[in-house]
Design a protein around this motif. Structure first.
Motif, mmCIF file in Angstrom:
data_model
loop_
_atom_site.group_PDB
_atom_site.id
_atom_site.type_symbol
_atom_site.label_atom_id
_atom_site.label_comp_id
_atom_site.label_asym_id
_atom_site.label_seq_id
_atom_site.Cartn_x
_atom_site.Cartn_y
_atom_site.Cartn_z
ATOM 1 N N SER A 12 37.554 -23.905 15.147
ATOM 2 C CA SER A 12 37.405 -22.638 15.844
ATOM 3 C C SER A 12 36.610 -21.647 15.010
ATOM 4 O O SER A 12 35.689 -20.991 15.481
ATOM 5 N N PHE A 29 35.978 -21.248 26.694
ATOM 6 C CA PHE A 29 36.823 -21.387 25.518
ATOM 7 C C PHE A 29 37.872 -22.463 25.781
ATOM 8 O O PHE A 29 38.427 -22.549 26.874
ATOM 9 N N TYR A 121 35.308 -21.418 20.899
ATOM 10 C CA TYR A 121 34.222 -21.105 21.829
ATOM 11 C C TYR A 121 33.389 -22.370 22.003
ATOM 12 O O TYR A 121 32.841 -22.898 21.043
#
Length: 529
Positions: A12, A29, A121
């Protein structure tokens, strides 16, 4: 588990370091949860989240339903939806959800929820790009003198035609096809219309028309398996049922791996036996970091899910990739998963020479890949309704997947893991596998003969049954010579028949015991009605 969670947190941070999108633009996401507490489902009632066919597949192979099968906790997902996030798809095996947000700071929102372990993301927003190319079914005007038509000579290279000669064309088997869409597959009259069981789009869940999506790749892949136009084009598994699942976007982004993961799990839940994914991932568009060779160890999220398919009783086949003569050179994800059959491509017309473009192994942790080889230059159907020559491991993969369905039709009690192992052991180079062609050319005749020798043949009523329209029937020759009885789990005989079929429409839904009295022996199977 801690290592896994920490790894995701590092991923992440790595992704986010490239810069989150401005929240005036949609972003995608993946959110991972810590647990499945407060779940609306229980393992005591799997029929609430798995189809009857999925449960039966597990029972047939002696597999149990476990916590990984429980859906993601709804209240966790709802917390994001209520805050304005759009839910795209979920992964129960990863315990995660894929979200899209236009103006919500997903990372900040997640920080306030104790049930979230990490956020990454993985994609930008994506639009529905419907296409309507012209088509004319011109292929129907070009019959041949061979029943396989345009695929004549192709299937014999892996002895798939031998399975057909034994009467196994995939009937009763279900194949999931994961691709970029299936452009015009509802219009091109290739004889598969009645075998399409359903469709689903994991890229844009509101889309209900996968037949207007993609560049035509999925259409070509499907034609290798499902085509059923005698003397024109006849695929390797024309009597199987098919689920058409869109898991590929026009963009190259990590989100595609999570679309695929969700599609694999969906295929399990609806009862698919075989999954074909003529897809693979290595490089992504900026700002997303591409994979490296070190990532080819079978532990990426999508490879983990793909590898779990066999644990749920399915065989997953994935194209090895077309990177053999490029700088990447190696296979792609998820072909690196240990239990996935990675299909490499043979050169045109060859029985043993690997195509130069076919991706090579090994995996970064030293395992042999690809697994088996199949023809890579194949006549396929386009979205315009024409037969053209296509090349790539994208077409080797469905030839293997369709052949697996036909083989498994003959021996449905064989565990999925044994099918994968046997195909490696019976391939042409099984004694001396290498990192170019793996275990060699798939040989479905040899695999059939080995399985038959191990089971004592296939012409007996233990190989299968089907339930349709309130009737349960044995699916084998001479079924009427056996006595079929249905018992409760307490051992009470509820009905019996000596015709090969029995009416079970009056029985409440649940688990029962099917007794098949074959004279010299009685076979007992658990069934779901």
């Amino acid at each position: 588990m801690c290592m896994r969670v920490c790894l995701k947190i590092l991923l992440s941070v790595s992704c986010l370091s490239f810069g989150l999108p401005a929240f005036s633009e949609p972003g995608r996401f993946v959110v991972f949860f810590t647990d499945k507490d407060n779940n609306a489902y229980t393992l005591d009632a799997p029929e609430a989240f798995l189809s009857r066919k999925s449960i039966e597949r597990r029972l047939r192979q002696g597999l149990s339903v476990d916590e990984s099968d429980l859906p993601v906790t709804d209240v966790y997902v709802d917390a994001f939806a209520e805050a304005g996030c759009r839910v795209l798809c979920k992964s129960k095996w990863l315990n995660a959800v894929l979200l899209e947000s236009e103006d919500v700071d997903v990372e900040e929102l997640a920080a306030g929820f104790p049930f979230v372990s990490s956020v990454s993301y993985v994609g930008t927003g994506t639009a529905l790009n419907h296409r309507t190319p012209e088509y004319d079914n011109a292929f129907l005007d070009s019959p041949t003198d061979d029943v396989y038509g345009a695929l004549a000579g192709t299937l014999e290279i892996i002895s798939a035609d031998y399975l057909h000669s034994k009467g196994f064309w995939g009937e009763g088997m279900t194949i999931a096809v994961l691709d970029d869409g299936f452009l015009n597959a509802d219009l091109v009259n290739a004889g598969w219309g009645g075998n399409i069981l359903g469709t689903k789009d994991f890229v844009n869940p509101e889309n209900d028309d996968v037949y207007r999506m993609g560049q035509g790749h999925g259409m070509k892949v499907l034609s290798c398996m499902a085509s059923n136009a005698d003397y024109v084009i006849k695929g390797v598994a024309p009597e199987a049922g098919y689920w058409l699942l869109r898991s590929e976007d026009d963009k190259e982004e990590p989100a595609e791996m999570y679309y695929m993961a969700a599609a694999i799990e969906f295929a399990d839940s609806v009862g698919c036996d075989v999954i074909n994914a003529s897809l693979g991932y290595t490089a992504f568009d900026m700002p997303f970091p591409s994979l490296t060779y070190d990532d080819l160890d079978g532990t990426s999220d999508v490879s983990e899910v793909a590898g779990m398919a066999v644990d749920k009783g399915m065989v997953m086949v994935a194209s090895a990739g077309n990177e053999g003569n490029k700088s990447w050179h190696y296979i792609t994800v998820p072909a690196d998963a240990a239990n996935v059959l990675a299909a490499g491509a043979l050169s045109r017309g060859s029985y043993d020479d690997i195509a130069s473009y076919s991706s090579r192994g090994p995996t970064s942790d030293g395992r042999v890949k690809p697994d088996v080889l199949a023809p890579g230059t194949v006549q396929v159907l386009t979205a315009a309704g024409r037969i053209v020559s296509g090349s790539g491991t994208s077409f080797a993969s469905p030839l293997v997947a369709g052949s697996v369905a036909c083989l498994w039709q003959a021996f449905p009690k064989t565990p999925a893991a044994d099918v994968v192992r046997l195909l490696r052991e019976t391939a042409s180079d099984s004694g001396m596998p290498d990192y170019d062609g793996g275990y060699g050319t798939a040989d479905f005749r040899k695999a059939f003969d080995v399985m038959k020798a191990g089971t004592g043949g296939v012409s007996n009523c233990e190989i299968g049954y089907f339930i349709d329209g309130g009737m349960i029937c044995l699916s084998c020759d001479g079924a009427e010579e056996n006595i079929l009885s249905v018992y409760s789990l307490a051992g009470v005989c509820l009905l019996s028949s000596d015709t090969g079929c029995a009416d079970v429409s009056s029985l409440p839904r649940g688990v029962y015991l099917l007794h098949i009295d074959m004279g010299k022996s009685v076979i007992v199977r658990k069934i779901i009605i």
